[in-house]
Write a protein that holds these residues in place. Structure first.
Motif, PDB file in Angstrom:
ATOM      1  N   VAL A   5       7.481 -23.691 -42.452  1.00 54.76           N
ATOM      2  CA  VAL A   5       7.923 -22.339 -42.100  1.00 54.76           C
ATOM      3  C   VAL A   5       6.901 -21.313 -42.554  1.00 54.76           C
ATOM      4  O   VAL A   5       6.567 -20.366 -41.817  1.00 54.76           O
ATOM      5  CB  VAL A   5       9.311 -22.049 -42.716  1.00 54.76           C
ATOM      6  N   SER A   6       6.350 -21.501 -43.760  1.00 50.99           N
ATOM      7  CA  SER A   6       5.408 -20.483 -44.225  1.00 50.99           C
ATOM      8  C   SER A   6       4.097 -20.538 -43.434  1.00 50.99           C
ATOM      9  O   SER A   6       3.498 -19.492 -43.164  1.00 50.99           O
ATOM     10  CB  SER A   6       5.158 -20.612 -45.730  1.00 50.99           C
ATOM     11  N   LEU A   7       3.697 -21.732 -43.033  1.00 47.14           N
ATOM     12  CA  LEU A   7       2.514 -21.827 -42.169  1.00 47.14           C
ATOM     13  C   LEU A   7       2.770 -21.156 -40.827  1.00 47.14           C
ATOM     14  O   LEU A   7       1.912 -20.464 -40.281  1.00 47.14           O
ATOM     15  CB  LEU A   7       2.159 -23.300 -41.931  1.00 47.14           C
ATOM     16  N   PHE A   8       3.986 -21.385 -40.327  1.00 47.91           N
ATOM     17  CA  PHE A   8       4.365 -20.797 -39.050  1.00 47.91           C
ATOM     18  C   PHE A   8       4.347 -19.275 -39.147  1.00 47.91           C
ATOM     19  O   PHE A   8       3.843 -18.587 -38.256  1.00 47.91           O
ATOM     20  CB  PHE A   8       5.769 -21.297 -38.669  1.00 47.91           C
ATOM     21  N   LYS A   9       4.868 -18.757 -40.265  1.00 47.01           N
ATOM     22  CA  LYS A   9       4.870 -17.306 -40.465  1.00 47.01           C
ATOM     23  C   LYS A   9       3.445 -16.769 -40.521  1.00 47.01           C
ATOM     24  O   LYS A   9       3.147 -15.700 -40.000  1.00 47.01           O
ATOM     25  CB  LYS A   9       5.604 -16.952 -41.761  1.00 47.01           C
ATOM     26  N   LYS A  10       2.575 -17.546 -41.145  1.00 43.28           N
ATOM     27  CA  LYS A  10       1.172 -17.131 -41.227  1.00 43.28           C
ATOM     28  C   LYS A  10       0.563 -17.013 -39.832  1.00 43.28           C
ATOM     29  O   LYS A  10      -0.160 -16.057 -39.532  1.00 43.28           O
ATOM     30  CB  LYS A  10       0.404 -18.146 -42.074  1.00 43.28           C
ATOM     31  N   GLU A  11       0.881 -17.997 -38.982  1.00 45.99           N
ATOM     32  CA  GLU A  11       0.372 -17.953 -37.606  1.00 45.99           C
ATOM     33  C   GLU A  11       0.900 -16.730 -36.862  1.00 45.99           C
ATOM     34  O   GLU A  11       0.166 -16.053 -36.143  1.00 45.99           O
ATOM     35  CB  GLU A  11       0.787 -19.213 -36.841  1.00 45.99           C
ATOM     36  N   MET A  12       2.210 -16.473 -37.051  1.00 43.70           N
ATOM     37  CA  MET A  12       2.821 -15.325 -36.381  1.00 43.70           C
ATOM     38  C   MET A  12       2.171 -14.027 -36.839  1.00 43.70           C
ATOM     39  O   MET A  12       1.873 -13.146 -36.034  1.00 43.70           O
ATOM     40  CB  MET A  12       4.317 -15.275 -36.697  1.00 43.70           C
ATOM     41  N   LEU A  13       1.953 -13.937 -38.152  1.00 40.97           N
ATOM     42  CA  LEU A  13       1.339 -12.734 -38.706  1.00 40.97           C
ATOM     43  C   LEU A  13      -0.054 -12.545 -38.127  1.00 40.97           C
ATOM     44  O   LEU A  13      -0.455 -11.439 -37.752  1.00 40.97           O
ATOM     45  CB  LEU A  13       1.275 -12.860 -40.229  1.00 40.97           C
ATOM     46  N   GLU A  14      -0.775 -13.652 -38.032  1.00 43.80           N
ATOM     47  CA  GLU A  14      -2.139 -13.553 -37.517  1.00 43.80           C
ATOM     48  C   GLU A  14      -2.138 -13.072 -36.069  1.00 43.80           C
ATOM     49  O   GLU A  14      -2.968 -12.252 -35.674  1.00 43.80           O
ATOM     50  CB  GLU A  14      -2.824 -14.914 -37.622  1.00 43.80           C
ATOM     51  N   MET A  15      -1.182 -13.570 -35.296  1.00 39.19           N
ATOM     52  CA  MET A  15      -1.122 -13.153 -33.893  1.00 39.19           C
ATOM     53  C   MET A  15      -0.744 -11.687 -33.769  1.00 39.19           C
ATOM     54  O   MET A  15      -1.185 -10.996 -32.866  1.00 39.19           O
ATOM     55  CB  MET A  15      -0.138 -14.023 -33.121  1.00 39.19           C
ATOM     56  N   ALA A  16       0.094 -11.213 -34.715  1.00 40.60           N
ATOM     57  CA  ALA A  16       0.439  -9.795 -34.695  1.00 40.60           C
ATOM     58  C   ALA A  16      -0.783  -8.956 -35.035  1.00 40.60           C
ATOM     59  O   ALA A  16      -1.049  -7.923 -34.422  1.00 40.60           O
ATOM     60  CB  ALA A  16       1.569  -9.515 -35.679  1.00 40.60           C
TER      61      ALA A  16
END
Lengths: 259, 66
Positions: A5-16
Motif C-alpha cells: 500500500v505504501s509503495l502504491f501511495k508513492k506511485e500515486m503521489l509521483e503521478m500527481a
C-alpha cells in the motif's frame, strides 16, 4: 500488504506531482469529444473553410450515434494506446536507468510488489482517464445526436478497458525487459500493432485474442448483447495480464540480480 | 459572423476551459521544472502557440522524469 500500500501511495503521489492526473484525463476527454463535435459541425466547418464553388450542395447524412461513438473509440485505440505506451514505458526502465529502482530495492521490498504497484497505479489512471473520455464522448453524442443506452455504453467501456489494460501490461513487461524507455515503448508498440494486424486478418482463428475486444465492444453497442467468444476473449485477456505481470517480475528480478 | 451564433456554446465552452487548464498546467510545470528534454524556450513556444497538442507534447516528450 502495508508495504504494498505504501509503495502504491508513492506511485500515486509521483503521478500527481508529474501532473499525470491532470493531463492524461484531459487528453482522453479531448480525444473523446473531438469526433462528435467535428462530425456534427462538419457542414459549418466546410462552409467556413471555404474554397468550394458557389452553390455547391453537400449532403452529409447524419451518422448513427453508435457510429460516432465508434469513431471516438478508434481515436482511443490509436492515440489513446500510443499515449498509454508513452506514459508507462519509463515506469520500470526509467527508474532503473536513473538508479531509483536500486534505491527502493535496497529496502526489503519484493520485486513483485515493485512491479505490481507501478502497474496498479497506472491502471487506476488509465481507467479513470478512459472513463472520463468515454463518458464525455457519450454525453456529447447524446446532446448532438441521439442518446445511446447507458448500460450498453458501460458494458462496452468495460470490455474495451480490458484491452487497454492488456496494452499497459505489455508495456510494463517490455519496460522491465529493456534498459531504455524508448526501446520499451517501441517494442510495445510493435507488439500491439502486430497483434492487432494478425488477429484482425485471421479473426476467425483468433476469436479469443485480446485485440478482438474492440470488435466485441462494438458488437455490444450495435446489438445490445454480448457476442460469441466475448467472454472467452475477456477471460483470456485478464489471464494474459496476470501472466505478463508475473513474467515482468521474473525478468526484472533476473536483470536486477545480474547487474 | 453568423456561424458563431449557431454554435452551441454550452458544448464548446467546457472544451475551451479544460484546454485552458491543460495550457496553464503545462506552463506552470515548465516554469517550475529544472531541466527539459531539449531547450526550455522551445517548449515555451510550443506550449504557447501549438493549440491543444503543444501542452500534450510537452508532457509526453518534453518532461524529463528524473
Amino acid at each position: 500488504m502495508s508495504q504494498w500500500v505504501s509503495l502504491f501511495k508513492k506511485e500515486m503521489l509521483e503521478m500527481a506531482r508529474n501532473f499525470k492526473w491532470i493531463w492524461v484525463p484531459i487528453t482522453f476527454i479531448l480525444l473523446g469529444v473531438m469526433d462528435p463535435l467535428t462530425t456534427f459541425y462538419m457542414p459549418q466547418i466546410l462552409d467556413a473553410a471555404g474554397g468550394l464553388p458557389e452553390g455547391t450542395v453537400i449532403e452529409i447524412p447524419t451518422p448513427a450515434p453508435v457510429d460516432v461513438l465508434m469513431m471516438s473509440l478508434s481515436q482511443f485505440s490509436t492515440i489513446g494506446v500510443l499515449l498509454i505506451i508513452l506514459t508507462s514505458m519509463g515506469a520500470v526502465a526509467g527508474e532503473r536507468k536513473s538508479g531509483v529502482a536500486e534505491l527502493i530495492l535496497v529496502k526489503p521490498v519484493s520485486y513483485g510488489s515493485f512491479i505490481t504497484t507501478k502497474w496498479a497505479a497506472m491502471l487506476c489512471l488509465l481507467w479513470v482517464s478512459f472513463l472520463a473520455g468515454y463518458l464525455a464522448s457519450w454525453y456529447y453524442i447524446s446532446v448532438l445526436f441521439e442518446q445511446i443506452p447507458i448500460v450498453e455504453v458501460f458494458i462496452s467501456f468495460a470490455i474495451y478497458g480490458i484491452w487497454l489494460s492488456f496494452v499497459l501490461s505489455v508495456t510494463i513487461f517490455f519496460s522491465s525487459l529493456f534498459k531504455s524507455p524508448g526501446a520499451a515503448g517501441a517494442a510495445s508498440l510493435a507488439f500491439v500493432i502486430i497483434l492487432s494486424l494478425v488477429s484482425g486478418t485471421l479473426a476467425h482463428i483468433f476469436e479469443w485474442s485480446p485485440a478482438q475486444l474492440m470488435g466485441y465492444a462494438e458488437g455490444v453497442l450495435r446489438t445490445g448483447t454480448l457476442q460469441d467468444h466475448s467472454v472467452s476473449s475477456i477471460v483470456f485477456s485478464v489471464a494474459c495480464c496476470i501472466v505478463i505481470l508475473m513474467g515482468s517480475t521474473y525478468v526484472f528480478k533476473k536483470k536486477e540480480l545480474a547487474s | 459572423m453568423e456561424i458563431l451564433e449557431t454554435v452551441n456554446w454550452a458544448l464548446i465552452l467546457p472544451i475551451l476551459i479544460i484546454q485552458l487548464v491543460l495550457f496553464v498546467v503545462a506552463l506552470i510545470d515548465l516554469v517550475k521544472i529544472e531541466k527539459t528534454n531539449g531547450p526550455k524556450w522551445l517548449w515555451a513556444i510550443i506550449i504557447l502557440f501549438v493549440n491543444i497538442i503543444g501542452p500534450i507534447l510537452y508532457f509526453v516528450i518534453g518532461r524529463r522524469n528524473h
